[in-house]
Design a protein around this motif. Structure first.
Motif, PDB file in Angstrom:
ATOM      1  N   LYS A 176      14.086   4.211   4.698  1.00  0.00           N
ATOM      2  CA  LYS A 176      13.352   3.366   5.635  1.00  0.00           C
ATOM      3  C   LYS A 176      12.089   4.090   6.039  1.00  0.00           C
ATOM      4  O   LYS A 176      12.035   5.316   6.080  1.00  0.00           O
ATOM      5  CB  LYS A 176      14.191   3.075   6.872  1.00  0.00           C
TER       6      LYS A 176
ATOM      7  N   THR B  56       4.872   1.551  -2.684  1.00  0.00           N
ATOM      8  CA  THR B  56       5.747   1.413  -1.521  1.00  0.00           C
ATOM      9  C   THR B  56       7.085   0.814  -1.941  1.00  0.00           C
ATOM     10  O   THR B  56       8.153   1.298  -1.535  1.00  0.00           O
ATOM     11  CB  THR B  56       5.080   0.546  -0.439  1.00  0.00           C
ATOM     12  N   LYS B  57       7.041  -0.214  -2.784  1.00  0.00           N
ATOM     13  CA  LYS B  57       8.262  -0.846  -3.266  1.00  0.00           C
ATOM     14  C   LYS B  57       9.093   0.134  -4.099  1.00  0.00           C
ATOM     15  O   LYS B  57      10.315   0.205  -3.957  1.00  0.00           O
ATOM     16  CB  LYS B  57       7.917  -2.089  -4.079  1.00  0.00           C
ATOM     17  N   PHE B  58       8.432   0.923  -4.959  1.00  0.00           N
ATOM     18  CA  PHE B  58       9.154   1.919  -5.752  1.00  0.00           C
ATOM     19  C   PHE B  58       9.848   2.937  -4.847  1.00  0.00           C
ATOM     20  O   PHE B  58      11.017   3.255  -5.044  1.00  0.00           O
ATOM     21  CB  PHE B  58       8.213   2.642  -6.723  1.00  0.00           C
TER      22      PHE B  58
ATOM     23  N   LEU C 108      10.702   2.719  -1.560  1.00  0.00           N
ATOM     24  CA  LEU C 108      11.721   2.166  -0.670  1.00  0.00           C
ATOM     25  C   LEU C 108      12.884   1.506  -1.406  1.00  0.00           C
ATOM     26  O   LEU C 108      14.011   1.495  -0.897  1.00  0.00           O
ATOM     27  CB  LEU C 108      11.093   1.171   0.304  1.00  0.00           C
ATOM     28  N   GLU C 109      12.638   0.967  -2.601  1.00  0.00           N
ATOM     29  CA  GLU C 109      13.698   0.249  -3.315  1.00  0.00           C
ATOM     30  C   GLU C 109      14.173   0.955  -4.579  1.00  0.00           C
ATOM     31  O   GLU C 109      15.302   0.750  -5.011  1.00  0.00           O
ATOM     32  CB  GLU C 109      13.211  -1.152  -3.687  1.00  0.00           C
TER      33      GLU C 109
ATOM     34  N   GLU D  76       1.102  -1.436  -2.672  1.00  0.00           N
ATOM     35  CA  GLU D  76       2.260  -2.322  -2.576  1.00  0.00           C
ATOM     36  C   GLU D  76       3.350  -1.926  -3.578  1.00  0.00           C
ATOM     37  O   GLU D  76       4.529  -1.827  -3.217  1.00  0.00           O
ATOM     38  CB  GLU D  76       1.821  -3.767  -2.833  1.00  0.00           C
ATOM     39  N   ASN D  77       2.970  -1.665  -4.824  1.00  0.00           N
ATOM     40  CA  ASN D  77       3.957  -1.308  -5.846  1.00  0.00           C
ATOM     41  C   ASN D  77       4.558   0.077  -5.611  1.00  0.00           C
ATOM     42  O   ASN D  77       5.756   0.282  -5.812  1.00  0.00           O
ATOM     43  CB  ASN D  77       3.351  -1.398  -7.239  1.00  0.00           C
TER      44      ASN D  77
ATOM     45  N   SER E  76      12.070   1.547 -14.769  1.00  0.00           N
ATOM     46  CA  SER E  76      11.550   1.604 -13.390  1.00  0.00           C
ATOM     47  C   SER E  76      10.080   1.212 -13.359  1.00  0.00           C
ATOM     48  O   SER E  76       9.647   0.488 -12.458  1.00  0.00           O
ATOM     49  CB  SER E  76      11.710   3.012 -12.806  1.00  0.00           C
TER      50      SER E  76
ATOM     51  N   LYS F  17       9.881  -2.525 -13.691  1.00  0.00           N
ATOM     52  CA  LYS F  17      10.428  -3.218 -12.516  1.00  0.00           C
ATOM     53  C   LYS F  17       9.489  -3.149 -11.318  1.00  0.00           C
ATOM     54  O   LYS F  17       9.342  -4.126 -10.576  1.00  0.00           O
ATOM     55  CB  LYS F  17      11.778  -2.615 -12.151  1.00  0.00           C
ATOM     56  N   TYR F  18       8.839  -1.998 -11.109  1.00  0.00           N
ATOM     57  CA  TYR F  18       8.015  -1.808  -9.912  1.00  0.00           C
ATOM     58  C   TYR F  18       6.514  -1.851 -10.187  1.00  0.00           C
ATOM     59  O   TYR F  18       5.720  -1.689  -9.262  1.00  0.00           O
ATOM     60  CB  TYR F  18       8.409  -0.495  -9.216  1.00  0.00           C
TER      61      TYR F  18
END
Length: 150
Positions: free
Chosen positions: A40, A19-21, A23-24, A16-17, A98, A101-102
């Motif tokens: 994306k 993937t977030k790093f 994509l975001e 999850e983390n 970073s 944050k992620y």
């Protein structure tokens, strides 16, 4: 024109983390640093980008991103590697932001051929555990990868 400090940036965290790093925390850019469309995941769980800026860094980039997020293990922490380049040197403080944050850890051993040094950074659990600059008397002989960086 900067010299480039290059190496493999390893990022570790939960699926999850991570993937977030990806994509975001990464922003596709062209060679001149102009923003392109956000990352994306396609229908095959693949994320691709030829050049991404690491958000929050002055000039840190991921090159040739091509990840299949669906293949990542769901249990525990996993690590992925990105080919990365940073203008002049790497700021551990920027990477730390970073990481916090992620919710990821980072490690890199980067090479700077032009200015003839290596930089080693490790961030684990929101703490900088290593931030070293390695100098050489004879870069071409003593450095393990003297042809990387610029």
């Amino acid at each position: 024109m900067p010299n480039w400090c290059r190496g493999t940036l390893r990022v570790r965290g939960t699926k999850e983390n991570l993937t977030k790093f990806v994509l975001e925390g990464l922003q596709p850019v062209d060679y001149f640093g102009e923003d392109l469309e956000v990352l994306k995941m396609d229908e095959y769980s693949q994320v691709k980008c030829s050049r991404c800026w690491i958000k929050g860094t002055r000039r840190g980039f991921i090159l040739d991103l091509d990840e299949y997020i669906d293949d990542w293990n769901d249990e525990g922490k996993i690590a992925i590697g990105f080919e990365a380049e940073f203008a002049w040197c790497i700021s551990a403080e920027e990477l730390l932001q970073s990481c916090k944050k992620y919710g990821v850890d980072m490690r890199i051993h980067a090479f700077e051929r032009g200015m003839q040094f290596n930089q080693i950074i490790e961030i684990i659990d929101g703490e900088i555990t290593k931030d070293e600059e390695v100098k050489f008397d004879d870069y071409n002989w003593d450095c393990i990868c003297p042809n990387i960086g610029g």
